[in-house]
Design an enzyme around this catalytic site. Structure first.
Site, PDB file in Angstrom:
ATOM      1  N   HIS A 175       0.829  -1.222   0.000  1.00 54.70           N
ATOM      2  CA  HIS A 175       0.000   0.000   0.000  1.00 54.70           C
ATOM      3  C   HIS A 175       0.860   1.268   0.000  1.00 54.70           C
ATOM      4  O   HIS A 175       0.432   2.326   0.468  1.00 54.70           O
ATOM      5  CB  HIS A 175      -0.943   0.040   1.210  1.00 54.70           C
TER       6      HIS A 175
ATOM      7  N   SER B 159      13.880  21.408 -17.269  1.00 57.35           N
ATOM      8  CA  SER B 159      12.634  22.145 -17.474  1.00 57.35           C
ATOM      9  C   SER B 159      12.954  23.431 -18.223  1.00 57.35           C
ATOM     10  O   SER B 159      14.053  23.982 -18.101  1.00 57.35           O
ATOM     11  CB  SER B 159      12.023  22.454 -16.110  1.00 57.35           C
TER      12      SER B 159
ATOM     13  N   LYS C 163      15.467  21.817 -12.194  1.00 58.75           N
ATOM     14  CA  LYS C 163      14.819  20.519 -12.381  1.00 58.75           C
ATOM     15  C   LYS C 163      15.653  19.472 -13.106  1.00 58.75           C
ATOM     16  O   LYS C 163      16.380  19.778 -14.033  1.00 58.75           O
ATOM     17  CB  LYS C 163      13.514  20.712 -13.165  1.00 58.75           C
TER      18      LYS C 163
ATOM     19  N   GLU D 132       8.879   8.193 -17.521  1.00 57.48           N
ATOM     20  CA  GLU D 132       7.486   8.556 -17.815  1.00 57.48           C
ATOM     21  C   GLU D 132       7.088   8.066 -19.215  1.00 57.48           C
ATOM     22  O   GLU D 132       5.966   7.598 -19.429  1.00 57.48           O
ATOM     23  CB  GLU D 132       7.304  10.075 -17.676  1.00 57.48           C
TER      24      GLU D 132
END
Ligand code: ARG
Length: 463
Positions: free
Chosen positions: A162, A283, A289, A296
Site C-alpha cells: 500500500h 525544465s 529541475k 514517464e
C-alpha cells in the site's frame, strides 16, 4: 498483352473501371506491409520449389521465378525497388515486378495459393523472428538487473505494501523481482511459438486447392513444424496475432509498473534512487529541475500497446469467417506494438545502467514505520509459546507504546517491553535489528542475503 497489363491491377480484366481516387488512397497497405518483403520472397521460393517437385510447374519456370525473386530481394535491400501504391500490397508489388523481370512465366508463381494464405505465412514467419529479437532485448534487461542486484545484495530498503512501510528487504531482492517478471515475459513469447509453427501456405483462398501440392514440403522449407489442419480456419485465424500483442502488452505493463515505482523513488519525497544526467531532462522554466522523462515515457507507452491489443480484439469481434479486408490492419498494429516494446526495453536497460540507490536514505526510511513489528510477533510465537494471533495483539500494544513515547521499536528498553510481556528475555532486542530481520527471512524465495546470493548465482549459471 503483357505490356498493357503490366501497368494495371491483376484483376484488370474483370474489374474494368479504375478504383475511385479516394479508395486508391486508402485501400493500399504497401507503406506498412513492405516490411514483410523478405518473408514474402522466401515463401514464394519455397512455394515454387514445391510446385516443381510436384510437377505442377516446369524446371525452367521454377528457375526463372527464383532468379527473378532473388533479383527483387537484392533490389529491395539496395533501395532500388520502387514500391507502388497502385499495386496495393507487398505481394502484388513483388508479383508485378516479377512480371517485369522474367515476363509471362511470372504468372505461374500464384498457382495453388492466394494472398490469403500468403500473407499469414509471411506474417507468422515475421512474428517468430520478431519474438526472438524481443527475447534478446529482454535478456539484456535481465542481465542489467542482475548486475545491479549483485552490487546491492546487502543494501537495506523498506519494502512497501500500500506504499506504506511494511518490512525491511534488500534492494538486490527487489531488483531480482524484475528478473522474475522478465523471465515470465520470455516464456510468454516462447509459449506462442507452438501456434506460430503451423504452416498456413497451401490453404489458398479458403477451401484448399485442386492442385496436388505438398504442404509438408513447404512446412519443412519454411521452418514450420506442421501444416494447419483446416483451410477455412487458417485464413480467418489471427489468434497468433493476439497472442503476440498480449505478450507485448504484459511485458510493457511490467516495465510500466517498475517505471512508476522508480519515478516515485526518484521524487524528493522518497529520494531512494538517483538517476544520472544521461536519463533525465530539464525544465524550460525551472532551472533546478531534473525530470525522469524517460521513465514517464516507459509508463505511458503501455497505453499504446494495450490500445493495439484492443484494436485487434475489436476487429476480430463478430467477424465472420473467412478473409475480410478488416484483417489487413493486423500488420500495422503488430509492427507498432513490436517497435514500441523494443524501444521500451532498450530505454529501460539504459535507465537501469544509470540508476544508483541512495543507500543512506534507504536505510533511514527502513528505520521508520515500525518495520520490525512482525519480527517481534514471530519471536513471541517461537519463544513465549503463544499463538500468532496472541503475539500479533501483544506486538500491536508494543507499537502503540512506542508511538506514544515517540520512540522507534529498537529504542524501547527491555523493561518497557516487559510491561506488555513480562516473561521476555533480553535477547528479544535483536529482532529490532534490520540486518537480523532480513536475514531471518530464509524461507525459499525470501529476502535473506544468502537467498539472494544463491538466486543470483542460479540465474548467472543458466545464462
Ligand atoms: N494485403 C492483404 C492483407 O494483408 C493480403 C490479403 C488480401 N486478400 C484479399 N482477398 N483481398 O490482408
Amino acid at each position: 498483352m503483357a505490356k498493357n497489363k503490366n501497368n494495371q491491377a491483376i484483376w484488370g480484366t474483370r474489374i474494368k473501371k479504375n478504383s475511385s481516387n479516394l479508395f486508391k488512397k486508402i485501400g493500399n497497405s504497401i507503406d506498412i506491409d513492405k516490411r514483410l518483403y523478405k518473408e514474402d520472397i522466401l515463401g514464394s521460393i519455397a512455394h515454387v520449389e514445391m510446385l516443381f517437385k510436384q510437377k505442377i510447374i516446369s524446371f525452367k519456370v521454377k528457375n526463372k521465378i527464383i532468379y527473378g525473386l532473388n533479383k527483387i530481394i537484392k533490389e529491395i535491400v539496395n533501395n532500388k525497388f520502387e514500391f507502388e501504391k497502385k499495386y496495393e500490397d507487398i505481394h502484388m508489388n513483388i508479383e508485378k515486378r516479377l512480371f517485369k523481370i522474367i515476363g509471362e512465366d511470372a504468372g505461374y508463381v500464384h498457382t495453388a495459393r492466394s494472398r490469403n494464405d500468403q500473407v499469414i505465412t509471411d506474417f507468422k514467419i515475421w512474428i517468430k523472428t520478431a519474438s526472438k529479437e524481443i527475447e534478446i532485448n529482454i535478456d539484456k534487461v535481465i542481465k542489467s538487473s542482475i548486475k545491479l542486484a549483485e552490487k546491492n545484495i546487502d543494501t537495506i530498503m523498506p519494502g512497501f505494501t500500500h506504499l506504506k512501510n511494511a518490512q525491511a528487504i534488500s534492494f538486490g531482492h527487489y531488483l531480482m523481482s524484475y528478473v522474475e517478471m522478465f523471465y515470465r515475459d520470455k516464456k510468454r513469447f516462447k509459449n506462442n511459438l507452438d501456434n506460430l509453427e503451423e504452416n498456413p501456405l497451401g490453404v489458398a483462398a479458403l477451401a484448399g486447392t485442386s492442385f496436388n501440392i505438398d504442404r509438408n514440403y513447404t512446412t519443412k522449407k519454411l521452418g514450420f513444424k506442421r501444416p494447419t489442419n483446416n483451410s477455412i480456419d487458417t485464413v480467418s485465424d489471427r489468434d497468433f496475432v493476439l497472442d503476440f500483442l498480449y505478450a507485448v502488452s504484459v511485458c510493457s505493463m511490467h516495465i510500466s509498473r517498475i517505471a512508476e515505482e522508480l519515478i516515485i523513488w526518484n521524487s524528493e519525497g522518497f529520494n531512494l534512487i538517483k538517476l544520472s544526467d544521461k536519463v533525465v531532462t530539464g525544465s524550460s522554466i525551472m532551472p533546478q529541475k531534473k525530470n525522469p522523462d524517460l521513465l514517464e515515457y516507459l509508463r505511458g507507452k503501455t497505453g499504446n500497446t494495450y490500445g493495439n491489443l484492443f484494436s485487434m480484439l475489436t476487429i476480430l469481434k463478430g467477424l465472420p469467417l473467412s478473409y475480410f479486408k478488416d484483417l489487413q490492419d493486423d500488420k500495422e498494429i503488430v509492427f507498432k506494438s513490436n517497435d514500441t516494446l523494443i524501444n521500451c526495453l532498450k530505454i529501460f536497460d539504459e535507465v537501469l545502467k544509470n540508476c544508483t540507490p541512495n543507500k543512506k536514505r534507504m536505510l533511514e526510511l527502513a528505520n521508520t514505520g515500525y518495520m520490525t513489528a512482525t519480527d517481534l510477533a514471530d519471536y513471541l510465537v517461537k519463544n513465549c509459546s503463544m499463538s500468532f494471533r496472541k503475539a500479533y495483539e501483544k506486538t500491536a500494544a508494543v507499537v502503540n507504546l512506542a508511538e506514544k513515547r515517540k520512540k522507534k521499536l529498537n529504542e524501547l528498553t527491555i523493561n518497557e517491553l516487559r510491561k506488555i510481556e513480562p516473561g521476555l528475555n533480553e535477547d528479544v532486542l535483536k529482532v529490532f535489528d534490520l540486518n537480523n530481520s532480513i536475514n531471518s527471512k530464509k524461507s525459499y524465495g525470501g529476502t535473506s542475503f544468502d537467498n539472494i546470493k544463491k538466486m543470483i548465482m542460479k540465474y548467472k549459471k543458466n545464462d
